[in-house]
Write an enzyme that holds these catalytic residues in place. Structure first.
Site, mmCIF file in Angstrom:
data_model
loop_
_atom_site.group_PDB
_atom_site.id
_atom_site.type_symbol
_atom_site.label_atom_id
_atom_site.label_comp_id
_atom_site.label_asym_id
_atom_site.label_seq_id
_atom_site.Cartn_x
_atom_site.Cartn_y
_atom_site.Cartn_z
ATOM 1 N N TYR A 395 0.809 -1.232 -0.085
ATOM 2 C CA TYR A 395 0.063 -0.513 -0.454
ATOM 3 C C TYR A 395 1.219 1.452 -0.556
ATOM 4 O O TYR A 395 1.673 2.157 0.619
ATOM 5 C CB TYR A 395 -0.990 -0.145 1.661
ATOM 6 C CG TYR A 395 -1.830 -0.699 0.930
ATOM 7 C CD1 TYR A 395 -3.189 -1.438 1.136
ATOM 8 C CD2 TYR A 395 -1.792 -2.238 2.482
ATOM 9 C CE1 TYR A 395 -4.088 -2.034 1.323
ATOM 10 C CE2 TYR A 395 -2.206 -3.218 2.590
ATOM 11 C CZ TYR A 395 -3.653 -2.997 2.634
ATOM 12 O OH TYR A 395 -4.358 -4.096 2.435
ATOM 13 N N HIS A 475 -10.278 1.635 2.276
ATOM 14 C CA HIS A 475 -10.190 3.002 2.763
ATOM 15 C C HIS A 475 -10.063 4.488 2.406
ATOM 16 O O HIS A 475 -9.753 5.622 3.127
ATOM 17 C CB HIS A 475 -8.466 3.249 2.990
ATOM 18 C CG HIS A 475 -7.564 1.196 3.460
ATOM 19 N ND1 HIS A 475 -6.822 1.034 3.672
ATOM 20 C CD2 HIS A 475 -8.505 0.817 3.931
ATOM 21 C CE1 HIS A 475 -6.040 -0.440 3.862
ATOM 22 N NE2 HIS A 475 -7.467 -0.337 4.363
ATOM 23 N N ASN A 517 -4.372 0.947 8.208
ATOM 24 C CA ASN A 517 -5.187 0.795 8.143
ATOM 25 C C ASN A 517 -5.446 1.345 8.768
ATOM 26 O O ASN A 517 -5.822 1.619 10.042
ATOM 27 C CB ASN A 517 -5.577 -0.678 8.081
ATOM 28 C CG ASN A 517 -4.899 -2.077 7.106
ATOM 29 O OD1 ASN A 517 -3.676 -1.686 7.770
ATOM 30 N ND2 ASN A 517 -5.236 -2.470 6.594
HETATM 31 N N1 6FA Z 1 -10.027 -0.700 8.226
HETATM 32 C C1 6FA Z 1 -8.813 -1.360 9.030
HETATM 33 O O1 6FA Z 1 -8.521 0.010 10.145
HETATM 34 N N2 6FA Z 1 -7.893 -2.697 9.164
HETATM 35 C C2 6FA Z 1 -8.766 -3.271 7.771
HETATM 36 O O2 6FA Z 1 -8.680 -4.482 8.047
HETATM 37 C C3 6FA Z 1 -9.945 -2.509 7.319
HETATM 38 N N3 6FA Z 1 -10.071 -3.888 6.294
HETATM 39 C C4 6FA Z 1 -11.629 -3.314 5.478
HETATM 40 C C5 6FA Z 1 -12.272 -4.438 5.083
HETATM 41 O O3 6FA Z 1 -11.497 -5.742 5.119
HETATM 42 C C6 6FA Z 1 -13.293 -4.500 3.886
HETATM 43 C C7 6FA Z 1 -13.821 -4.817 3.559
HETATM 44 C C8 6FA Z 1 -13.512 -2.888 3.976
HETATM 45 C C9 6FA Z 1 -14.972 -2.414 3.398
HETATM 46 C C10 6FA Z 1 -12.564 -1.878 4.903
HETATM 47 C C11 6FA Z 1 -11.874 -2.166 5.395
HETATM 48 N N4 6FA Z 1 -11.652 -1.458 6.631
HETATM 49 C C12 6FA Z 1 -10.115 -2.118 6.761
HETATM 50 C C13 6FA Z 1 -11.625 -0.238 6.034
HETATM 51 C C14 6FA Z 1 -12.913 0.868 7.402
HETATM 52 O O4 6FA Z 1 -13.427 -0.562 7.935
HETATM 53 C C15 6FA Z 1 -13.711 1.681 7.907
HETATM 54 O O5 6FA Z 1 -12.451 2.663 7.185
HETATM 55 C C16 6FA Z 1 -14.050 2.276 8.273
HETATM 56 O O6 6FA Z 1 -15.044 0.939 8.900
HETATM 57 C C17 6FA Z 1 -15.333 3.316 8.240
HETATM 58 O O7 6FA Z 1 -15.933 3.761 9.742
HETATM 59 P P1 6FA Z 1 -17.518 5.008 9.547
HETATM 60 O O8 6FA Z 1 -17.811 4.912 11.184
HETATM 61 O O9 6FA Z 1 -16.537 6.267 8.413
HETATM 62 O O10 6FA Z 1 -18.774 4.511 7.904
HETATM 63 P P2 6FA Z 1 -18.649 2.966 7.937
HETATM 64 O O11 6FA Z 1 -19.056 2.315 6.103
HETATM 65 O O12 6FA Z 1 -17.835 1.685 8.497
HETATM 66 O O13 6FA Z 1 -20.233 2.626 8.798
HETATM 67 C C18 6FA Z 1 -21.053 3.380 8.174
HETATM 68 C C19 6FA Z 1 -22.746 3.031 8.654
HETATM 69 O O14 6FA Z 1 -23.437 3.909 8.250
HETATM 70 C C20 6FA Z 1 -23.193 1.703 8.083
HETATM 71 O O15 6FA Z 1 -23.447 0.890 9.028
HETATM 72 C C21 6FA Z 1 -23.718 1.621 6.797
HETATM 73 O O16 6FA Z 1 -24.882 0.870 7.543
HETATM 74 C C22 6FA Z 1 -24.693 3.169 7.820
HETATM 75 N N5 6FA Z 1 -25.392 3.600 6.856
HETATM 76 C C23 6FA Z 1 -24.908 4.219 6.178
HETATM 77 N N6 6FA Z 1 -25.733 4.865 4.825
HETATM 78 C C24 6FA Z 1 -27.022 4.916 5.781
HETATM 79 C C25 6FA Z 1 -28.097 5.286 5.867
HETATM 80 N N7 6FA Z 1 -28.849 6.433 4.586
HETATM 81 N N8 6FA Z 1 -29.138 5.325 6.747
HETATM 82 C C26 6FA Z 1 -28.445 5.100 8.281
HETATM 83 N N9 6FA Z 1 -27.332 4.482 8.618
HETATM 84 C C27 6FA Z 1 -26.457 4.252 6.783
HETATM 85 C C1 ABL Z 2 -7.888 -3.935 5.319
HETATM 86 O O1 ABL Z 2 -8.021 -2.782 6.041
HETATM 87 C C2 ABL Z 2 -8.050 -3.832 2.966
HETATM 88 O O2 ABL Z 2 -9.581 -2.667 3.471
HETATM 89 C C3 ABL Z 2 -8.442 -5.004 3.043
HETATM 90 O O3 ABL Z 2 -8.586 -4.861 1.521
HETATM 91 C C4 ABL Z 2 -7.938 -6.230 3.739
HETATM 92 O O4 ABL Z 2 -8.416 -7.438 2.902
HETATM 93 C C5 ABL Z 2 -8.155 -6.673 5.100
HETATM 94 N N1 ABL Z 2 -7.377 -5.057 5.457
HETATM 95 C C6 ABL Z 2 -7.254 -7.607 5.546
HETATM 96 O O5 ABL Z 2 -5.595 -7.104 4.772
HETATM 97 C C7 ABL Z 2 -8.327 -8.276 1.650
HETATM 98 C C8 ABL Z 2 -8.182 -9.815 1.895
HETATM 99 O O6 ABL Z 2 -7.669 -9.679 2.196
HETATM 100 C C9 ABL Z 2 -8.959 -10.163 0.392
HETATM 101 O O7 ABL Z 2 -8.667 -11.060 -0.312
HETATM 102 C C10 ABL Z 2 -10.182 -8.910 -0.348
HETATM 103 O O8 ABL Z 2 -9.214 -9.556 -2.203
HETATM 104 C C11 ABL Z 2 -9.264 -7.742 -0.561
HETATM 105 O O9 ABL Z 2 -9.141 -7.391 0.957
HETATM 106 C C12 ABL Z 2 -10.304 -6.486 -1.305
HETATM 107 O O10 ABL Z 2 -10.384 -5.972 -1.028
#
Ligand code: 6FA
Ligand code: ABL
Length: 538
Positions: A395, A475, A517
């Site tokens: 990243y 992110h 992250n």
């Molecule tokens: N961040 C990390 O620090 N470590 C990680 O390992 C990591 N992995 C991932 C990951 O694997 C994926 C697949 C994704 C999508 C994100 C990852 N992130 C990771 C990033 C991290 O989860 C986000 O940066 C973090 O959750 C952002 O937090 P926020 O509070 O800003 O926002 P969210 O999107 O989490 O929550 C928004 C909420 O509002 C949701 O529950 C949604 O359903 C709700 N919402 C949205 N629109 C709405 C509406 N109109 N009415 C009511 N509710 C609504």
């Molecule tokens: C994160 O912060 C990232 O947002 C995710 O994308 C990441 O996971 C997790 N943490 C873990 O490092 C990856 C998965 O390991 C992959 O299998 C997947 O294809 C990818 O997210 C999708 O964005």
């Protein structure tokens, strides 16, 4: 009944803000569009091997990779065209849970924060006290499936990297590596849902409503009086504020931006799209009350590129393909069910590392690496051993100059409008340098072979041909950037400019991505935002 605070969205930002506001005695209504997630919250989505327990897909850390391969995937927001979690806990209930305490630089003025935000330490300490990170999440304190850590350490040590416990020294992010740290608790998904939300739920002045979609805020000029929802159980779908009450948007980088557009706040082109919608259009305030702010601009996301390897010592864990259905190897399933220990007590990452890099434009940029068993895709014509594959995701971290734009289309779906990755040539050359450092180290590790790209493709060619949609690291930050009037969307107290009582506390206000992250930074930020909002006179 009208409340002091309506918080929209139960992600890491919303839950922590709602908890601190309710702790201060305010009446708080937390509205979430999605349904329950973990077993503790009433979630029931289980694999057969979990039947008879209250453990769901969202509880078991080792099921993380199956989020991306499960055809049921009801947890992703269907009206946002990048990954975003639409269930209780938001992204925090479906993410990899990698958890980094923020560094001083992450909250510095150089990173775009107002001076008043730089003293983050008390808030970060409060976060750490409520939700301590762990780099040994299995309940027996042992580490499992660590072959990838050992192999990647062999690659990093000759390049001058030191081994550290990453969260013990958050400011130390140059040539360091360590075990992946998580916000798992007792071998299960923890995060804000298992901690902050539980203290909120115990208070009489706190209420949580699931499956309630907020369309827009109700406003008369600069004064917000409530929110309009899809709830047919309340009059006109409206939840009202008390006089002096406030609305806090915590719907995420895409979700909060869209609510603002639908409330007549943002660039005119976006509000005009809302105007053209038969349902949302008539709910807009009159055009004279539209508030022009740069909602959706200034967005960033870490560009990320995967390198895939094999090593004879590595166990790819069958690329996590079976962990949900039919289930992990029987002994691993039994161990997890008995004591929440073993391989299933951890998400896929096994090692993280950071390095500072110089570049042609004089800006220091950092590289973050995340190593894990398995791979999302492999491209090589050569034969390779599928059971030995592992991935290093590189990243581009602090120092990113590129910015993009997000917004909506005519169907009101939220999406990137201008991609934020590697627009700036210095960003691109820095990421390429980082990738070359990793690739060149491969030769020093006996038995380690890079299979994507393989030895018929240079790193430059690989990066040039990389599919931008897979550079997305999930992110997303910055669509409602904090900062000075005229340039930003929210002020130093997270209040939306030109409104009296509308706030945003989520990833969208973050001006610059942190080293790691981001959800650790977002949680500390929410602690600080709640304090600043409570300190404002009503
Ligand atoms: N961040 C990390 O620090 N470590 C990680 O390992 C990591 N992995 C991932 C990951 O694997 C994926 C697949 C994704 C999508 C994100 C990852 N992130 C990771 C990033 C991290 O989860 C986000 O940066 C973090 O959750 C952002 O937090 P926020 O509070 O800003 O926002 P969210 O999107 O989490 O929550 C928004 C909420 O509002 C949701 O529950 C949604 O359903 C709700 N919402 C949205 N629109 C709405 C509406 N109109 N009415 C009511 N509710 C609504
Ligand atoms: C994160 O912060 C990232 O947002 C995710 O994308 C990441 O996971 C997790 N943490 C873990 O490092 C990856 C998965 O390991 C992959 O299998 C997947 O294809 C990818 O997210 C999708 O964005």
């Amino acid at each position: 009944t009208p409340v002091d605070y309506i918080v929209v969205g139960s992600g890491p930002g919303g839950i922590i803000t709602a908890d601190r506001l309710s702790q201060a005695g305010k009446s708080v209504l937390l509205l979430e569009r999605g349904g329950p997630s973990t077993g503790q919250t009433g979630g029931t989505y289980q694999a057969d091997w979990l039947k008879g327990t209250n453990l769901t897909k969202f509880d078991v850390p080792g099921l993380f990779e199956s989020m991306f391969t499960d055809p049921k995937e009801f947890w992703w927001c269907k009206d946002i065209n990048v990954f975003a979690g639409c269930l209780l806990g938001g992204g925090g209930s479906v993410n990899g849970a990698l958890y980094w305490l923020p560094s001083d630089q992450d909250f510095s003025t150089a990173s775009g924060w107002p001076q008043q935000w730089t003293n983050h330490q008390p808030y970060t300490a409060a976060l750490k006290a409520r939700l301590p990170p762990t780099d040994a999440p299995s309940t027996d304190g042992k580490r499992y499936l660590e072959e990838v850590s050992n192999v990647v350490a062999q690659l990093l040590i000759p390049q001058g990297y030191r081994n550290v416990t990453i969260n013990n020294s958050p400011n130390d992010k140059d040539h360091i590596y360590g075990y992946s740290a998580y916000d798992f608790v007792k071998g299960k998904r923890g995060g804000p849902v298992a901690t902050y939300l539980q203290t909120s739920l115990a208070r009489k002045n706190f209420q949580l409503k699931l499956n309630t979609y907020v369309w827009n805020v109700i406003r008369n000029g600069s004064q917000i009086t409530g929110v309009k929802t899809n709830d047919t159980g309340v009059q006109d779908g409206i939840y009202p504020l008390k006089p002096g009450g406030r609305v806090i948007l915590s719907a995420g980088t895409y979700g909060s931006a869209r609510i603002l557009f639908r409330s007549g706040i943002g660039p005119t082109d976006m509000i005009n799209l809302v105007k053209g919608d038969p349902v949302a259009g008539p709910l807009l305030p009159p055009q004279a009350q539209w508030i022009n702010l740069p909602v959706g601009f200034n967005v960033s996301d870490n560009p990320s590129i995967n390198l895939v390897f094999t090593h004879p010592s590595v166990n790819s864990y069958d690329n996590w393909a079976d962990v949900f259905t039919p289930g992990p190897p029987a002994a691993d399933a039994a161990q997890y069910l008995a004591s929440q220990s073993g391989i299933m007590a951890q998400a896929s990452p096994r090692l993280n590392f950071w390095q500072a890099m110089g570049s042609t434009d004089g800006v220091t940029r950092w590289l973050q690496g995340t190593a894990r068993p398995g791979a999302a895709s492999v491209t090589t014509k050569f034969p390779y051993n599928q059971t030995q594959i592992f991935t290093i995701t590189a990243y581009l971290s602090t120092g990113i100059k590129s910015r993009g734009r997000i917004g909506i289309n005519a169907a009101l779906n939220a999406m990137p409008l201008v991609n934020p990755w590697l627009v700036d040539p210095g960003d691109k050359s820095a990421l390429i340098t980082g990738l070359k450092n990793i690739a060149s180290g491969t030769a020093l590790v006996p038995g380690m072979v890079m299979i994507t790209p393989d030895n018929t493709t240079t790193i430059d060619a690989y990066v040039n041909a990389y599919d931008p949609s897979t550079m997305d690291s999930n992110h997303w930050v910055g669509s409602n950037i904090i900062g000075p009037a005229g340039k930003a969307v929210v002020d130093v107290n997270t209040k939306v400019y030109n409104t009296n009582n509308l706030f945003v506390v989520d990833a969208s206000i973050v001006p610059t991505l942190p080293f790691g992250n981001p959800h650790g930074l977002i949680m500390s930020m929410a602690e600080q935002a709640a304090a600043k909002i409570l300190a404002l006179a009503t």
